[in-house]
Design a protein around this motif. Structure first.
Motif, short mmCIF file in Angstrom:
data_model
loop_
_atom_site.label_atom_id
_atom_site.label_comp_id
_atom_site.label_asym_id
_atom_site.label_seq_id
_atom_site.Cartn_x
_atom_site.Cartn_y
_atom_site.Cartn_z
N SER A 1 0.85 -1.19 0.00
CA SER A 1 0.00 0.00 0.00
C SER A 1 0.88 1.24 0.00
O SER A 1 2.02 1.22 0.48
N LEU B 1 0.53 5.95 -0.61
CA LEU B 1 -0.25 7.14 -0.86
C LEU B 1 0.45 7.95 -1.95
O LEU B 1 1.65 8.23 -1.85
N SER C 1 -4.97 6.89 -2.31
CA SER C 1 -4.38 5.74 -1.63
C SER C 1 -4.59 4.48 -2.47
O SER C 1 -5.61 4.33 -3.14
#
Length: 263
Positions: free
Chosen positions: A62, A64, A69
């Motif tokens: 993951s 940003l 996101s």
């Protein structure tokens, strides 16, 4: 004397006991074998970035990017991108987007675009890829070794896309990426776009970019930077799989059809 004899027998009996289940499991665990289709030069690049074996242990990535996101299941490539304007997901079968005012064609093209750029070089280790060493090339005053990556028909939404990874001749670390875009036209092209990879950081033993920068490129000469660098923050690489509910298409979302729009 009798006690010493009994003690000796006891020690011998313990020594002859079979290995514990834990020891047996460790001894019988299969050794890691790199995918057979990886080339030696690509393996060198992988090793410079932490190794494909290490990368293969992770299940979730993951990050940003601006206000957007992204979370990806690395094992099945399900993905969810969420921003103030839209949410895009891939549930393993369909790419979906919400709200229904969003350009669904661009959503299909966009859903894994930055994941591929971000997860370089590891993402080109997937099955169905072919590798060819190309002649060294000078880019911005430095000479690099190159690996051209192409794909089997039916691999991904744009199997005619090609990539060329340019890596440091000594360290093996990737520094540039050339790529073609065929999603909209569906036709092969030899016009390459160019990205500079200069800012790297280590996450759980894997070296990943914290920014990438597009440059103008005419096929021979590196030109000026194109806009601002793309910055990646809040990067997490985990051996825990993301929650599957993230990728489920919500009620009212649109399905983004293949090749309905693009770049």
């Amino acid at each position: 004397m009798k006690n010493l004899t009994l003690l000796g027998i006891l020690v011998l009996a313990i020594a002859c006991q079979p290995a514990t289940k834990q020891e047996t499991a460790e001894e019988s665990a299969p050794a890691y074998e790199a995918p057979s289709h990886h080339s030696a030069s690509l393996a060198k690049v992988f090793d410079a970035h932490g190794g494909y074996e290490q990368w293969s242990t992770f299940k979730s990535l993951s990050y940003l990017k601006g206000e957007e996101s992204t979370v990806t299941n690395l094992q099945n490539r399900k993905i969810r991108l969420e921003s103030p304007k839209q949410t895009i997901g891939f549930d393993g079968s369909e790419v979906w987007v919400t709200p229904d005012t969003v350009d669904v064609g661009r959503a299909r093209f966009y859903h894994n675009l930055f994941f591929y750029f971000y997860a370089m070089p590891f993402v080109v280790g997937d099955p169905g890829a072919y590798y060819e060493d190309v002649e060294p090339k000078e880019l911005d005053g430095k000479t690099y070794n190159g690996i051209k990556v192409s794909y089997n028909a039916g691999i991904g939404d744009a199997p005619d896309d090609n990539y060329i990874i340019w890596y440091d001749q000594e360290t093996g670390k990737m520094e540039w990426l050339m790529y073609t875009v065929t999603y909209r036209s569906g036709e092969p092209t030899d016009q390459f776009k160019l990205i500079k990879y200069g800012d790297w950081s280590e996450f759980n033993g894997i070296v990943l970019p914290t920014s990438i920068q597009w440059f103008q490129y005419d096929g021979e000469t590196v030109g000026e930077a194109r806009g601002e660098a793309t910055i990646f923050q809040n990067i997490t690489l985990s051996t825990e799989a993301p929650d599957e509910s993230l990728f489920v298409m919500p009620e009212g979302a649109q399905i983004a059809p293949l090749n309905s729009g693009g770049n």
